[in-house]
Write a protein that holds these residues in place. Structure first.
Motif, PDB file in Angstrom:
ATOM      1  N   GLU A  98      91.308 -47.055  -6.588  1.00 47.54           N
ATOM      2  CA  GLU A  98      92.631 -46.731  -6.224  1.00 47.54           C
ATOM      3  C   GLU A  98      93.165 -47.541  -5.126  1.00 47.54           C
ATOM      4  O   GLU A  98      94.228 -47.576  -4.907  1.00 47.54           O
ATOM      5  N   ALA A  99      92.221 -48.529  -4.454  1.00 47.74           N
ATOM      6  CA  ALA A  99      92.758 -49.398  -3.437  1.00 47.74           C
ATOM      7  C   ALA A  99      91.970 -50.797  -3.619  1.00 47.74           C
ATOM      8  O   ALA A  99      91.085 -50.847  -4.104  1.00 47.74           O
ATOM      9  N   ASP A 100      92.922 -51.757  -3.288  1.00 45.40           N
ATOM     10  CA  ASP A 100      92.557 -53.047  -3.314  1.00 45.40           C
ATOM     11  C   ASP A 100      91.462 -53.231  -2.160  1.00 45.40           C
ATOM     12  O   ASP A 100      90.396 -54.381  -2.341  1.00 45.40           O
ATOM     13  N   ALA A 101      91.442 -52.791  -1.140  1.00 43.35           N
ATOM     14  CA  ALA A 101      90.508 -52.990  -0.045  1.00 43.35           C
ATOM     15  C   ALA A 101      90.364 -51.997   0.922  1.00 43.35           C
ATOM     16  O   ALA A 101      91.416 -50.953   0.801  1.00 43.35           O
ATOM     17  N   GLY A 102      89.442 -51.730   1.826  1.00 44.74           N
ATOM     18  CA  GLY A 102      89.462 -50.546   2.866  1.00 44.74           C
ATOM     19  C   GLY A 102      88.528 -51.170   4.054  1.00 44.74           C
ATOM     20  O   GLY A 102      87.990 -52.097   3.787  1.00 44.74           O
ATOM     21  N   LEU A 103      88.891 -50.373   5.007  1.00 46.78           N
ATOM     22  CA  LEU A 103      88.125 -50.799   6.349  1.00 46.78           C
ATOM     23  C   LEU A 103      87.014 -49.710   6.695  1.00 46.78           C
ATOM     24  O   LEU A 103      87.164 -48.599   6.646  1.00 46.78           O
ATOM     25  N   VAL A 104      85.781 -50.219   6.414  1.00 43.14           N
ATOM     26  CA  VAL A 104      84.572 -49.491   6.577  1.00 43.14           C
ATOM     27  C   VAL A 104      83.440 -49.908   7.221  1.00 43.14           C
ATOM     28  O   VAL A 104      83.743 -51.020   7.671  1.00 43.14           O
ATOM     29  N   TYR A 105      82.526 -49.276   7.763  1.00 42.66           N
ATOM     30  CA  TYR A 105      81.351 -49.686   8.244  1.00 42.66           C
ATOM     31  C   TYR A 105      80.752 -50.530   7.515  1.00 42.66           C
ATOM     32  O   TYR A 105      80.580 -50.244   6.250  1.00 42.66           O
TER      33      TYR A 105
END
Length: 242
Positions: free
Chosen positions: A171-178
């Protein structure tokens, strides 16, 4: 004779049921980013203490507020000091221990279809991060600001696992996670390191709760997580030392 035979069959079953009822119970309220490693830590703890460990994973802020309001629980583990302070100020905590650190990273679906190679590429991508009021969102906002990134995410998620799921599902091209969430996702994602992210490390805190029905068992859990062996398991999952 038939009634005696029936009773003889039921007695062992009753004994087994009684044994299960005697097992202790421990409820741990923990930040969503601790999901996999805490479940791994629970296995040897349950065997050694003859106890069932139940987890409530979610936003550190929400869990701390619940604990402060007296919600049932034995241990609280948060992904930031501010959340832990909420519980401390309410007078529901014991001694607080710092037990691990984490660092923010970019995750993209396998193959990186949007070609995201840095924070600057988020401007041309569909990306997500945690909401501002939760620890992973606060860290993300700080890192984005430090790097001069003004691109807006398509959604702000309730916790880090919801953010990760948006990327894993496509659903997303990228994400900011740990970084540890990227490790937990395995081959479902690829990671892109963020320059300077180590300057905004996330620290994890654990404490027993005053409302615990077994203070000794709660203390044992915190001791296990902060032990040399416990920290080795945390390290294998990608967490840093405090």
């Amino acid at each position: 004779m038939r009634r005696l035979a029936t009773l003889a069959l039921l007695l062992p079953l009753a004994a087994c049921g009684g044994g299960d009822a005697e097992r202790g119970e421990l409820t741990v309220l923990a930040a969503a980013s601790l999901t996999d490693v805490f479940e791994e830590l629970a296995t040897p703890f349950e065997e050694e203490h003859d106890v069932d460990v139940t987890f409530s994973f979610g936003s550190s802020t929400d869990l701390a507020e619940s604990a402060a309001d007296g919600a049932p629980g034995d241990v609280l583990a948060t992904a930031d000091e501010a959340s832990m302070t909420l519980a401390e100020d309410a007078g529901v905590t014991g001694d607080v221990e710092t037990f691990a650190t984490n660092v923010l990273t970019i995750v993209v679906p396998t193959g990186n279809p949007a070609g995201v190679e840095s924070l600057d590429d988020l401007a041309d991508a569909t990306w997500v991060r945690c909401a501002d009021e939760v620890p992973c969102g606060k860290v993300a906002a700080a890192v984005l600001d430090a790097n001069g990134v003004t691109a807006e995410p398509v959604s702000l998620e309730e916790d880090v696992r919801s953010t990760l799921d948006k990327v894993v599902s496509g659903e997303a091209d990228a994400g900011l996670v740990y970084a540890t969430d990227a490790v937990a996702a395995g081959g479902d994602v690829e990671t892109v390191e963020i320059s300077g992210a180590e300057d905004a490390l996330t620290s994890y805190f654990a404490t027993t709760l005053e409302q615990s029905e077994d203070a000794g068992l709660a203390t044992d859990w915190v001791a296990w997580v902060t032990s040399e062996e416990g920290r080795a398991i945390l390290g294998d999952a990608g967490f840093g030392s405090p």
